[in-house]
Enzyme design. Structure first.
Site, PDB file in Angstrom:
ATOM      1  N   LEU A   1       0.820  -1.206   0.000  1.00 48.37           N
ATOM      2  CA  LEU A   1       0.000   0.000   0.000  1.00 48.37           C
ATOM      3  C   LEU A   1       0.854   1.255   0.000  1.00 48.37           C
ATOM      4  O   LEU A   1       0.534   2.232  -0.679  1.00 48.37           O
ATOM      5  CB  LEU A   1      -0.947  -0.006   1.197  1.00 48.37           C
ATOM      6  CG  LEU A   1      -1.882  -1.214   1.294  1.00 48.37           C
ATOM      7  CD1 LEU A   1      -2.931  -0.987   2.355  1.00 48.37           C
ATOM      8  CD2 LEU A   1      -2.531  -1.530  -0.043  1.00 48.37           C
TER       9      LEU A   1
ATOM     10  N   ASP B   1      11.218   3.048   5.389  1.00 51.95           N
ATOM     11  CA  ASP B   1      10.862   1.644   5.532  1.00 51.95           C
ATOM     12  C   ASP B   1      12.105   0.940   6.035  1.00 51.95           C
ATOM     13  O   ASP B   1      13.192   1.510   6.057  1.00 51.95           O
ATOM     14  CB  ASP B   1      10.388   1.046   4.193  1.00 51.95           C
ATOM     15  CG  ASP B   1       9.495  -0.172   4.386  1.00 51.95           C
ATOM     16  OD1 ASP B   1       9.963  -1.159   4.987  1.00 51.95           O
ATOM     17  OD2 ASP B   1       8.332  -0.144   3.945  1.00 51.95           O
ATOM     18  N   ILE B   2      11.948  -0.341   6.390  1.00 52.42           N
ATOM     19  CA  ILE B   2      13.103  -1.124   6.808  1.00 52.42           C
ATOM     20  C   ILE B   2      13.880  -1.650   5.611  1.00 52.42           C
ATOM     21  O   ILE B   2      15.017  -2.098   5.735  1.00 52.42           O
ATOM     22  CB  ILE B   2      12.655  -2.276   7.743  1.00 52.42           C
ATOM     23  CG1 ILE B   2      13.839  -2.796   8.567  1.00 52.42           C
ATOM     24  CG2 ILE B   2      11.962  -3.393   6.934  1.00 52.42           C
ATOM     25  CD1 ILE B   2      13.416  -3.726   9.677  1.00 52.42           C
TER      26      ILE B   2
ATOM     27  N   PHE C   1       2.101   3.571   7.860  1.00 55.93           N
ATOM     28  CA  PHE C   1       1.713   2.289   7.279  1.00 55.93           C
ATOM     29  C   PHE C   1       2.763   1.213   7.538  1.00 55.93           C
ATOM     30  O   PHE C   1       2.657   0.110   7.017  1.00 55.93           O
ATOM     31  CB  PHE C   1       1.492   2.440   5.766  1.00 55.93           C
ATOM     32  CG  PHE C   1       0.093   2.878   5.388  1.00 55.93           C
ATOM     33  CD1 PHE C   1      -0.673   2.120   4.512  1.00 55.93           C
ATOM     34  CD2 PHE C   1      -0.461   4.033   5.904  1.00 55.93           C
ATOM     35  CE1 PHE C   1      -1.955   2.513   4.159  1.00 55.93           C
ATOM     36  CE2 PHE C   1      -1.732   4.440   5.561  1.00 55.93           C
ATOM     37  CZ  PHE C   1      -2.494   3.677   4.677  1.00 55.93           C
ATOM     38  N   GLY C   2       3.781   1.504   8.312  1.00 57.56           N
ATOM     39  CA  GLY C   2       4.880   0.559   8.527  1.00 57.56           C
ATOM     40  C   GLY C   2       4.570  -0.434   9.634  1.00 57.56           C
ATOM     41  O   GLY C   2       4.329  -0.040  10.781  1.00 57.56           O
TER      42      GLY C   2
ATOM     43  N   TYR D   1      -1.969  -9.770  15.755  1.00 57.07           N
ATOM     44  CA  TYR D   1      -1.888  -8.692  14.766  1.00 57.07           C
ATOM     45  C   TYR D   1      -3.045  -7.700  14.957  1.00 57.07           C
ATOM     46  O   TYR D   1      -2.848  -6.482  14.979  1.00 57.07           O
ATOM     47  CB  TYR D   1      -1.928  -9.295  13.361  1.00 57.07           C
ATOM     48  CG  TYR D   1      -2.017  -8.289  12.246  1.00 57.07           C
ATOM     49  CD1 TYR D   1      -0.903  -7.575  11.834  1.00 57.07           C
ATOM     50  CD2 TYR D   1      -3.217  -8.055  11.576  1.00 57.07           C
ATOM     51  CE1 TYR D   1      -0.979  -6.645  10.801  1.00 57.07           C
ATOM     52  CE2 TYR D   1      -3.307  -7.131  10.545  1.00 57.07           C
ATOM     53  CZ  TYR D   1      -2.180  -6.428  10.166  1.00 57.07           C
ATOM     54  OH  TYR D   1      -2.261  -5.515   9.147  1.00 57.07           O
TER      55      TYR D   1
ATOM     56  N   LYS E   1      -3.423  -3.520  16.385  1.00 48.45           N
ATOM     57  CA  LYS E   1      -4.244  -2.445  15.828  1.00 48.45           C
ATOM     58  C   LYS E   1      -5.115  -1.814  16.911  1.00 48.45           C
ATOM     59  O   LYS E   1      -5.301  -0.592  16.941  1.00 48.45           O
ATOM     60  CB  LYS E   1      -5.105  -2.967  14.682  1.00 48.45           C
ATOM     61  CG  LYS E   1      -4.323  -3.581  13.532  1.00 48.45           C
ATOM     62  CD  LYS E   1      -3.357  -2.602  12.902  1.00 48.45           C
ATOM     63  CE  LYS E   1      -2.676  -3.178  11.688  1.00 48.45           C
ATOM     64  NZ  LYS E   1      -1.704  -2.243  11.081  1.00 48.45           N
TER      65      LYS E   1
ATOM     66  N   SER F   1      -9.676  -5.169   2.986  1.00 48.91           N
ATOM     67  CA  SER F   1      -8.716  -5.877   2.129  1.00 48.91           C
ATOM     68  C   SER F   1      -8.449  -5.026   0.896  1.00 48.91           C
ATOM     69  O   SER F   1      -9.391  -4.644   0.198  1.00 48.91           O
ATOM     70  CB  SER F   1      -9.213  -7.270   1.723  1.00 48.91           C
ATOM     71  OG  SER F   1     -10.453  -7.230   1.061  1.00 48.91           O
TER      72      SER F   1
ATOM     73  N   ARG G   1     -14.790 -13.413   0.105  1.00 50.10           N
ATOM     74  CA  ARG G   1     -14.751 -12.384   1.137  1.00 50.10           C
ATOM     75  C   ARG G   1     -14.520 -11.004   0.535  1.00 50.10           C
ATOM     76  O   ARG G   1     -15.119 -10.011   0.956  1.00 50.10           O
ATOM     77  CB  ARG G   1     -13.657 -12.700   2.156  1.00 50.10           C
ATOM     78  CG  ARG G   1     -13.474 -11.620   3.225  1.00 50.10           C
ATOM     79  CD  ARG G   1     -12.432 -12.023   4.262  1.00 50.10           C
ATOM     80  NE  ARG G   1     -12.258 -10.984   5.269  1.00 50.10           N
ATOM     81  CZ  ARG G   1     -11.250 -10.129   5.318  1.00 50.10           C
ATOM     82  NH1 ARG G   1     -10.296 -10.178   4.390  1.00 50.10           N
ATOM     83  NH2 ARG G   1     -11.165  -9.219   6.274  1.00 50.10           N
TER      84      ARG G   1
END
Length: 276
Positions: free
Chosen positions: A13, A32-33, A70-71, A135, A139, A164, A172
């Protein structure tokens, strides 16, 4: 907008957000990493950093107006593996944002914060947390962190509970799909809305079968344009009937709701999706 910071810039994303965010500001700092994210926009810089490392994170947010966070690890893992990037990383972003006077954090939350609700309940943005995994628990932690920093320190936050965001390849996703164009619009609205306070919004397109209610988040001006119903007939014909006794079929979290805690959800099911 003078400066935006994007974490998770190398992810599925994040890579779609870089160009639109660069167009919204004088300076985009992507991080980012990963070692690199390839070609950069003219006003974009890239810094490799681990969000779990406050010493690396804090300097990146200096002078920023907002941070788009977003990371994270995007899968279920044992708690110990998620603790650094998903829990501590969220704290580091909010605390660094506070210390630098950043106005707002736009956070990639997930449906997995409420993933154990059954699909026949069209849940709104104000339902109590009901995570389906460690996970999802991360959040929940970040959403509560964001609310606390708003109420105690005046730092605005918009938490995007993404359902998603990937091509529609399974039953789904006919309800949960968030197109890339709608995802970009959602992030842009989260940045440009004049006042957000602490807000939660579901990241989902205008699907006929969307299983969540976004009505209470209309103040963001998010009006999705895409609809997964165009894929419904073809997708449903490819799959066996869904099982209402199977949590993977009947819970909002999909495959994450059906796996043991700590077990990866990616690759174990025929679900090709990214949740943030």
């Amino acid at each position: 907008m003078k400066k935006l910071v994007l974490t998770g810039a190398a992810g599925n994303l994040g890579s779609h957000l870089r160009a639109p965010l660069a167009a919204m500001c004088d300076e985009l700092l992507s991080t980012d990493i990963a070692e690199s994210v390839g070609d950069l926009a003219a006003n974009e810089t890239y810094v490799q950093a681990d969000v779990a490392d406050m010493a690396a994170v804090k300097p990146l947010l200096e002078g920023a107006d907002m941070v788009v966070h977003f990371g994270a690890i995007v899968d279920e893992k044992p708690f110990e593996e998620l603790l650094g990037p998903n829990f501590v990383g969220a704290y580091n972003i909010w605390e660094a944002a506070h210390q630098h006077g950043v106005r707002r954090v736009v956070y990639a939350s997930s449906i997995h914060a409420v993933g154990m609700y059954p699909k026949n309940e069209a849940i709104g943005i104000d339902v109590p947390h009901r995570p389906d995994t460690f996970y999802g628990l991360a959040k929940c932690f970040a959403e509560d962190l964001g609310r606390m920093y708003w109420e105690k320190r005046g730092l605005e936050a918009v938490c995007l509970r993404i359902l998603s965001c990937a091509p529609v390849t399974n039953p789904r996703a006919v309800g949960s799909w968030l197109s890339y164009d709608d995802m970009i619009q959602l992030v842009e609205k989260s940045i440009t809305t004049p006042i957000t306070g602490f807000s939660v919004v579901y990241g989902v397109s205008d699907n006929d079968r969307a299983p969540v209610d976004n009505t209470a988040a209309r103040h963001l001006g998010y009006r999705p344009k895409d609809n997964a119903e165009q894929f419904a007939e073809e997708i449903y014909a490819k799959f066996d009937p869904l099982d209402p006794q199977n949590p993977s079929d009947f819970r909002h979290g999909g495959p994450f709701a059906g796996i043991p805690l700590g077990a990866s959800a990616m690759g174990l099911f025929h679900f090709d999706e990214k949740d943030d």
